[in-house]
Design a protein around this motif. Structure first.
Motif, PDB file in Angstrom:
ATOM      1  N   ARG A 129      -0.397 -16.436 -16.532  1.00 55.48           N
ATOM      2  CA  ARG A 129      -1.677 -17.094 -16.325  1.00 55.48           C
ATOM      3  C   ARG A 129      -2.593 -16.833 -17.515  1.00 55.48           C
ATOM      4  O   ARG A 129      -2.442 -15.840 -18.223  1.00 55.48           O
ATOM      5  CB  ARG A 129      -2.347 -16.623 -15.033  1.00 55.48           C
ATOM      6  CG  ARG A 129      -2.769 -15.163 -15.028  1.00 55.48           C
ATOM      7  CD  ARG A 129      -3.273 -14.754 -13.641  1.00 55.48           C
ATOM      8  NE  ARG A 129      -3.711 -13.364 -13.596  1.00 55.48           N
ATOM      9  CZ  ARG A 129      -4.064 -12.728 -12.478  1.00 55.48           C
ATOM     10  NH1 ARG A 129      -4.023 -13.365 -11.297  1.00 55.48           N
ATOM     11  NH2 ARG A 129      -4.464 -11.467 -12.519  1.00 55.48           N
ATOM     12  N   VAL A 159      -5.384 -20.770 -15.443  1.00 56.48           N
ATOM     13  CA  VAL A 159      -4.309 -21.754 -15.473  1.00 56.48           C
ATOM     14  C   VAL A 159      -2.997 -20.976 -15.364  1.00 56.48           C
ATOM     15  O   VAL A 159      -2.775 -20.027 -16.127  1.00 56.48           O
ATOM     16  CB  VAL A 159      -4.333 -22.592 -16.759  1.00 56.48           C
ATOM     17  CG1 VAL A 159      -3.149 -23.548 -16.793  1.00 56.48           C
ATOM     18  CG2 VAL A 159      -5.641 -23.370 -16.854  1.00 56.48           C
ATOM     19  N   TYR A 162       1.115 -20.822 -15.479  1.00 55.89           N
ATOM     20  CA  TYR A 162       2.251 -21.456 -16.132  1.00 55.89           C
ATOM     21  C   TYR A 162       3.553 -20.842 -15.629  1.00 55.89           C
ATOM     22  O   TYR A 162       3.644 -19.622 -15.481  1.00 55.89           O
ATOM     23  CB  TYR A 162       2.199 -21.224 -17.643  1.00 55.89           C
ATOM     24  CG  TYR A 162       0.979 -21.788 -18.332  1.00 55.89           C
ATOM     25  CD1 TYR A 162      -0.188 -21.034 -18.462  1.00 55.89           C
ATOM     26  CD2 TYR A 162       0.994 -23.073 -18.875  1.00 55.89           C
ATOM     27  CE1 TYR A 162      -1.304 -21.548 -19.096  1.00 55.89           C
ATOM     28  CE2 TYR A 162      -0.120 -23.588 -19.517  1.00 55.89           C
ATOM     29  CZ  TYR A 162      -1.262 -22.816 -19.621  1.00 55.89           C
ATOM     30  OH  TYR A 162      -2.361 -23.331 -20.264  1.00 55.89           O
ATOM     31  N   GLY A 190       1.300 -26.077 -16.789  1.00 58.98           N
ATOM     32  CA  GLY A 190       0.202 -25.306 -16.225  1.00 58.98           C
ATOM     33  C   GLY A 190      -0.475 -26.008 -15.066  1.00 58.98           C
ATOM     34  O   GLY A 190      -0.570 -27.240 -15.025  1.00 58.98           O
ATOM     35  N   THR A 191      -0.959 -25.210 -14.127  1.00 58.85           N
ATOM     36  CA  THR A 191      -1.709 -25.721 -12.995  1.00 58.85           C
ATOM     37  C   THR A 191      -2.900 -24.790 -12.772  1.00 58.85           C
ATOM     38  O   THR A 191      -2.772 -23.571 -12.815  1.00 58.85           O
ATOM     39  CB  THR A 191      -0.825 -25.830 -11.739  1.00 58.85           C
ATOM     40  OG1 THR A 191      -1.558 -26.435 -10.676  1.00 58.85           O
ATOM     41  CG2 THR A 191      -0.282 -24.489 -11.287  1.00 58.85           C
ATOM     42  N   LEU A 192      -4.074 -25.389 -12.554  1.00 56.52           N
ATOM     43  CA  LEU A 192      -5.310 -24.621 -12.492  1.00 56.52           C
ATOM     44  C   LEU A 192      -5.556 -24.075 -11.090  1.00 56.52           C
ATOM     45  O   LEU A 192      -5.527 -24.822 -10.107  1.00 56.52           O
ATOM     46  CB  LEU A 192      -6.495 -25.495 -12.912  1.00 56.52           C
ATOM     47  CG  LEU A 192      -7.888 -24.866 -12.812  1.00 56.52           C
ATOM     48  CD1 LEU A 192      -7.992 -23.656 -13.734  1.00 56.52           C
ATOM     49  CD2 LEU A 192      -8.961 -25.898 -13.139  1.00 56.52           C
TER      50      LEU A 192
END
Length: 122
Positions: A37, A91, A93, A115-117
């Motif tokens: 992250r 974010v 990953y 990536g995802t927030l």
């Protein structure tokens, strides 16, 4: 290997989220997988890893709250996050590495998802 992370969102402190990482390719099961992250203004940091044999390791900051797992039949790696704190905001990953099981060093990883927030409000 192509990776796609999903499942991020906004959650209140104390809540839970489950992140997913979908991988492509018939060799997915051979890879050791990791979650990292990166918070705004900070370096990317290790969160959790799972080897191709299922051995897991965690950063001290998430131990006891996060659980990593994998489903090789579906080419998926999951990160279950409980008791979320505002400092978990980042974010996230997913990444794959061929030769370093359990590595906490991002430079060892060969492939990365986009990536995802995750945002945790206080």
């Amino acid at each position: 290997v192509q990776l796609q992370a999903s499942g991020g969102g906004l959650v209140q402190a104390g809540g839970s989220l489950r992140l997913s990482c979908a991988g492509s390719g018939r060799t997915f099961s051979r890879y050791h997988m990791g979650w990292f992250r990166q918070a705004p203004g900070k370096q990317r940091e290790f969160v959790a890893s799972i080897s191709n044999g299922g051995s897991t390791s965690y950063a001290d900051s998430v131990k006891g709250r996060f659980t990593i797992s994998r489903d090789n039949a579906r080419n998926m790696v999951l990160l279950r996050m409980n008791s979320l704190k505002p400092e978990d905001t980042a974010v996230y990953y997913c990444a794959a590495v061929a030769n370093y099981p359990g590595s906490q060093y991002s430079g060892n990883y060969d492939y990365w998802g986009q990536g995802t927030l995750v945002t945790v409000s206080s």
